[in-house]
Structure formats: structure tokens, C-alpha cells
Design an enzyme around this catalytic site. Sequence first.
Site, PDB file in Angstrom:
ATOM      1  CG  HIS A 161      -1.974  -0.936   1.324  1.00 39.61           C
ATOM      2  ND1 HIS A 161      -2.153  -1.792   2.380  1.00 39.61           N
ATOM      3  CD2 HIS A 161      -2.986  -1.180   0.456  1.00 39.61           C
ATOM      4  CE1 HIS A 161      -3.231  -2.533   2.162  1.00 39.61           C
ATOM      5  NE2 HIS A 161      -3.752  -2.182   1.011  1.00 39.61           N
ATOM      6  CB  CYS A 246      -3.159  -1.152   8.331  1.00 37.73           C
ATOM      7  SG  CYS A 246      -1.861  -2.207   8.860  1.00 37.73           S
TER       8      CYS A 246
HETATM    9  N1  LIG Z   1      -3.086  -0.709   5.426  1.00 36.42           N
HETATM   10  C1  LIG Z   1      -2.305  -1.750   5.492  1.00 36.42           C
HETATM   11  O1  LIG Z   1      -1.086  -1.662   5.414  1.00 36.42           O
HETATM   12  N2  LIG Z   1      -2.893  -2.929   5.596  1.00 36.42           N
HETATM   13  C2  LIG Z   1      -2.204  -4.165   5.702  1.00 36.42           C
HETATM   14  C3  LIG Z   1      -2.995  -5.275   5.114  1.00 36.42           C
HETATM   15  C4  LIG Z   1      -2.276  -6.579   5.185  1.00 36.42           C
HETATM   16  C5  LIG Z   1      -3.065  -7.766   4.677  1.00 36.42           C
HETATM   17  N3  LIG Z   1      -2.331  -8.961   4.908  1.00 36.42           N
HETATM   18  C6  LIG Z   1      -3.383  -7.628   3.205  1.00 36.42           C
HETATM   19  O2  LIG Z   1      -2.622  -8.139   2.390  1.00 36.42           O
HETATM   20  O3  LIG Z   1      -4.395  -7.056   2.851  1.00 36.42           O
END
Ligand SMILES: NC(=O)NCCC[C@H](N)C(=O)O
Length: 253
Positions: A161, A246
Site C-alpha cells: 500500500h 492499518c
Molecule cells: N493498510 C495496510 O497496510 N494494511 C495491511 C494489510 C495486510 C493484509 N495482509 C493484506 O494483504 O491485505
Amino acid sequence: MPTALIRRPSPRLAEGLVTHIERTPVDLALALDQWQRYVDALHGTGWNTVEVPAIDECPDSVFVEDTMVVYGDVAVIARAGADERRAEAAAAAETVAAQGYRIVRIDEPGTLDGGDVLKIGPTIYVGQGGRTNAAGFQQLRDAFAPLGAEVRAVPVRKVLHLKSAVTALPDGTVVGYEPLVDDPAAFDAFRPVPEEAGAHVVLLDDDQLLMAASAPKSAQLFEGLGYRPVVVDISEFEKLEGCVTCLSVRLRR
Ligand SMILES: NC(=O)NCCC[C@H](N)C(=O)O
């Protein structure tokens, strides 16, 4: 008192998505403990928290920031770039609506993850190249431009992201670990940090920064700039490409 939305980890957390790093085993008990300490750190620095009801069947649901973007009195409800995460949005929308936000939804064919959106005052940077597509970007711009925001697209190819690559200090300086930032020149002011996780700060107030324990040199750097790092160990979430940002949605209104 400002409010942060949080979401209790799923018992299936260890099955969470991994895209840019190698999968390593997640210790669920340790993750739950780390999550509680993260929440305690918010409480300890003057934040109220509201839980989005847990969704046990979604391993990545603890990363609640990805479900929405709030600006002014509007909450744009994301449409996850990963199909596996689409079901996370419904309860998150209800929770933020109950906080008094107007709801706007990203519709098909748009996709957008909250982690791709970095707000610096009225400037909103949206990462494109991973989970957020052009239609998602345009819908976000349509939602926030009438509120006075300038919504700009920036490339994201090296990490999951935009906010895996960069966040911003209270003075608006964008901080990032250069090897993972596609285009540092896309930002008005950029300062490199010495560690990947040093790029991830949550602004707790004008001088306190919530940061991961995995970025001690960056914490020192920020201390030298006059900020106070509040450090939490989130190793189990980092194994799933999560970071401090997140794990919550900050409602600053
Ligand atoms: N905003 C973020 O950095 N979110 C992390 C999401 C990690 C999750 N394992 C994903 O791949 O969607």
C-alpha cells in the site's frame, strides 16, 4: 477526545494475505497480546476507541484501516482490492455511520484500500499500482473534491500500500524508506528514514508518534526532530504486511 476505530483480530489471522514478503508463521496468542498493547497505547495517549464488530471468517479484518477513508464528515467505504477482504466493509460502514459520518461507497469496477490513502491537510495522495485502481481513485476524488480536498495519484509498485511506503509527520513532511518509495519527488517535502517500518507513523497528537518497535533508528531520528515516539511491538502483524497505521482508523473530526 479523538476516537479510533479498531477491530479485534480473527482467530484465522495466521491465514492473512501475504504479497511482497515471504510467509512466516504467525503466533496468534502473541498477536492478540500485541493488539491489546496497541489499543492500550491509544488509550494511554488520550484516544477513545470504538470496536468494529469482529468478523472471524476474514483473516485480515484486524487491518481495519483498509475498509474506509474519512475526510470531513464523509466516510468513503472501500471496495477491497483483494476479493478475500470484500466482506470486511459492511460492519465497518455501520460503525462509522453510527459515529455521525455520511457514507459514500466505492462501486464496481472501482477498488480501493484505505492503506493506499495518505491525507496531509487538504492534500490526499492515493497510491495506484496495487490494490487501488483508477476507477477507485476517481470515485474517491469525486467524493472528497467537493469538500475542498486535492486528490492526487502516486505510483505504488514496491510495497502493498502507499502507506507501507510513506506516511507524514505532523508538519506535513512525508517520511519513507527510499528503496521502497517509487517516486519521492511526488511529494512536496520528503525525508528519508533508515528503516522500512520507520516510514509508518500514526499521529497521536502534535508531537507524539505511534511507531513500531522494529524501527529504533527512525524513532531516534524523530526524537531528534522534537517528536516523542510511542513504541509498540507489532511483529506478528508485520509478518502479514501490516503496520501501525492499518490497525486503526483515526476519526479526528
Ligand atoms: N493498510 C495496510 O497496510 N494494511 C495491511 C494489510 C495486510 C493484509 N495482509 C493484506 O494483504 O491485505
